[in-house]
Design an enzyme around this catalytic site. Structure first.
Site, PDB file in Angstrom:
ATOM      1  N   LYS A 179     -16.834 -16.914   5.801  1.00  9.15           N
ATOM      2  CA  LYS A 179     -17.805 -17.045   6.105  1.00  9.15           C
ATOM      3  C   LYS A 179     -19.004 -15.882   5.129  1.00  9.15           C
ATOM      4  O   LYS A 179     -18.487 -15.535   4.321  1.00  9.15           O
ATOM      5  CB  LYS A 179     -18.070 -15.733   7.426  1.00  9.15           C
ATOM      6  CG  LYS A 179     -17.759 -16.830   7.898  1.00  9.15           C
ATOM      7  CD  LYS A 179     -17.856 -15.358   9.314  1.00  9.15           C
ATOM      8  CE  LYS A 179     -17.552 -16.274  11.095  1.00  9.15           C
ATOM      9  NZ  LYS A 179     -17.891 -15.078  11.750  1.00  9.15           N
TER      10      LYS A 179
ATOM     11  N   GLY B 222      -6.843  -8.727   1.164  1.00  9.74           N
ATOM     12  CA  GLY B 222      -5.871  -9.082   2.439  1.00  9.74           C
ATOM     13  C   GLY B 222      -5.325 -10.194   1.768  1.00  9.74           C
ATOM     14  O   GLY B 222      -4.165 -10.780   1.607  1.00  9.74           O
TER      15      GLY B 222
ATOM     16  N   ARG C 240       1.070  -1.318   0.009  1.00  6.70           N
ATOM     17  CA  ARG C 240       0.104  -0.013  -0.057  1.00  6.70           C
ATOM     18  C   ARG C 240       0.977   1.308  -0.060  1.00  6.70           C
ATOM     19  O   ARG C 240       0.503   2.661  -0.603  1.00  6.70           O
ATOM     20  CB  ARG C 240      -1.150  -0.376   1.585  1.00  6.70           C
ATOM     21  CG  ARG C 240      -2.134  -1.035   0.903  1.00  6.70           C
ATOM     22  CD  ARG C 240      -3.105  -1.019   2.520  1.00  6.70           C
ATOM     23  NE  ARG C 240      -4.472  -1.286   1.722  1.00  6.70           N
ATOM     24  CZ  ARG C 240      -5.492  -1.645   2.146  1.00  6.70           C
ATOM     25  NH1 ARG C 240      -4.971  -1.535   4.072  1.00  6.70           N
ATOM     26  NH2 ARG C 240      -6.241  -2.203   1.956  1.00  6.70           N
TER      27      ARG C 240
ATOM     28  N   GLY D 160     -12.374  -4.057   1.461  1.00  3.20           N
ATOM     29  CA  GLY D 160     -13.663  -4.120   1.871  1.00  3.20           C
ATOM     30  C   GLY D 160     -14.549  -2.673   1.061  1.00  3.20           C
ATOM     31  O   GLY D 160     -15.458  -2.966   0.093  1.00  3.20           O
TER      32      GLY D 160
HETATM   33  C1  3PG Z   1      -8.255  -1.959   4.990  1.00  5.24           C
HETATM   34  O1  3PG Z   1      -7.813  -1.847   5.257  1.00  5.24           O
HETATM   35  O2  3PG Z   1      -9.540  -2.527   4.749  1.00  5.24           O
HETATM   36  C2  3PG Z   1      -8.887   0.117   5.207  1.00  5.24           C
HETATM   37  O3  3PG Z   1      -7.260   0.217   4.716  1.00  5.24           O
HETATM   38  C3  3PG Z   1      -9.610   0.247   5.640  1.00  5.24           C
HETATM   39  O4  3PG Z   1      -9.379  -0.227   7.442  1.00  5.24           O
HETATM   40  P1  3PG Z   1     -10.576  -0.179   8.512  1.00  5.24           P
HETATM   41  O5  3PG Z   1     -11.638  -0.996   7.596  1.00  5.24           O
HETATM   42  O6  3PG Z   1     -10.433  -0.404   9.934  1.00  5.24           O
HETATM   43  O7  3PG Z   1     -11.875   0.970   7.856  1.00  5.24           O
HETATM   44 MG    MG Z   2     -10.824  -3.818   6.693  1.00  5.97          MG
END
Ligand code: 3PG
Ligand code: MG
Length: 394
Positions: free
Chosen positions: A198, A351, A41, A374
């Site tokens: 899940k 991830g 990132r 997300g």
């Molecule tokens: C992530 O790692 O998905 C983003 O940086 C957002 O982080 P968060 O889900 O803690 O808002």
């Molecule tokens: Mg996240």
């Protein structure tokens, strides 16, 4: 929102010379023992930061790290290791400023990283006064944090609405272009591969994908719920009994749409969830009551690889097995390699997915690897990303 129009100001269109440019990046990276352990990132943020420097700006970088308690500094969530790493990559000094809301001292050509935006009370609730304070620190605000574009928070959506000028950075633009290409005008057939543990966390994604894709492969714990929903015994496998009905509904809907959600013909099972558990291959209907499914079997790996080879566009999120354990990695490896080999436009995010891509060495062979988790899923789902909506010009 019609994300297809994508009518927003882009950083490249502006003259940044002599300007105070504040760039929101997503530098939420894993840190262990004060060191950044995966810098994808940070590297993805470099083009935006370099562009601002080349255009003669002073560069104020904002980011969050983790999920700290608001209003409390905690060393664990400090951006210090990130600033140090960024400095190495840029080859110039990068200053970390702890208290920054009342002013940032900076000259043209300098880069200052402001300490974790999530230490500020009001960040999460998108407090307009906090957003205004941030906006007052810059001439131009650049939203480049694609991974956080699904959060309506003060340093994302809020500050965009308050800044004198707000635009999209090159990473955000690139992410949206790639996702738009995959989801809005895909070469057919469009295939989605959705794995992970899940169904519940991905139910809405699966539902909306069914209306868009030509084929949908599910994997991991998600697949277990679908296997159970098809009437097969799954022994001790991780699954969600209260979602069997939803899974059956999805299978039926796929059918009604003229497609299908394939169920693995064979699976790899073990008697315990551990890295050195013995692996056995079983036809899908023959899992014993003391066994758990940890991967797809070799026949299924071949079948899925063929489906992947026939796709025109591939969207991939989530592994199909416990690829962290050597004995249960073959399925995810086969899927990763098949996506790598395919000539389709392929896009991957999340991830676990990125870890699998790294582990199997296919990163060069995927058309686009998203920095979003997300945010990636929400875009794929067709949801409005609040920070993108705020950038839209009408
Ligand atoms: C992530 O790692 O998905 C983003 O940086 C957002 O982080 P968060 O889900 O803690 O808002
Ligand atoms: Mg996240």
């Amino acid at each position: 929102m019609n994300q297809g129009s994508m009518n927003f100001l882009r950083m490249e269109q502006l003259d940044l010379a002599g300007k105070r440019v504040m760039i929101r990046e997503d530098l939420n990276v894993p840190v262990d023992d004060g060191k950044v352990t995966s810098d994808a990132r940070i590297r993805a943020a470099l083009p935006g930061i370099r562009l601002a420097l080349e255009m003669g700006a002073s560069v104020i970088v904002l980011s969050h790290l983790g999920r700290p308690v608001e209003g409390e500094f905690s060393a664990e969530f400090s951006l210090a290791p990130v600033a140090a790493h960024l400095s190495d990559l840029l080859g110039q000094e990068v200053r970390l400023q702890a208290d920054w809301l009342d002013g940032v001292d900076i000259a043209v050509g300098e880069v200052v990283v402001c300490e974790n935006v999530r230490f500020n009370p009001g960040e999460k609730s998108n407090d307009p006064i906090l957003a205004e304070k941030m906006a007052a620190l810059c001439d131009i605000f650049v939203m480049d944090a694609f991974g956080t574009a699904h959060r309506a928070q003060a340093s994302t959506e809020g500050v965009i609405r308050k800044a004198p000028v707000a635009c999209a950075g090159p990473l955000l633009s690139k992410e949206l272009d790639a996702l738009e290409k995959a989801m809005q005008k895909p070469d057919r057939p469009l295939l989605a591969v959705v794995g992970g543990s899940k169904v519940s966390t991905k139910l809405t994604v699966l539902e909306s994908l069914l209306d868009k894709v030509d084929e949908l492969i599910v994997g991991g714990g998600i697949a277990n719920t679908f296997i159970a929903a098809s009437g097969h015994s799954i022994g001790q496998s991780l699954y969600e009994p209260d979602l069997l009905h939803e899974a059956q509904g999805l299978i039926r809907r796929a059918h009604d749409n003229g497609g299908r959600i394939p169920i693995p013909q064979d699976v790899v099972v073990a008697k315990s969830f551990s890295p050195d558990a013995e692996a056995l291959v079983r036809p899908v209907g023959q899992v014993e009551s003391d066994e758990m499914i940890l991967d797809i079997g070799p026949l299924t790996a071949v079948e899925y690889s063929e489906i992947i080879a026939g796709a025109g566009t591939i969207v991939w999120n989530g592994p199909v097995g416990v690829f962290e354990f050597r004995n249960f990695a073959a399925g995810t490896r086969a899927v990763a390699e098949a996506i790598g080999r395919s000539k389709a436009f392929s896009i991957a995010g999340g991830g676990d997915t990125l870890a699998a891509i790294d582990q199997f060495g296919v990163s060069e062979d995927i058309s686009y690897i998203s920095t979003g988790g997300g945010a990636f899923l929400e875009f794929v789902e067709g949801k409005t990303l609040p920070a993108v909506a705020a950038l839209m010009q009408d």
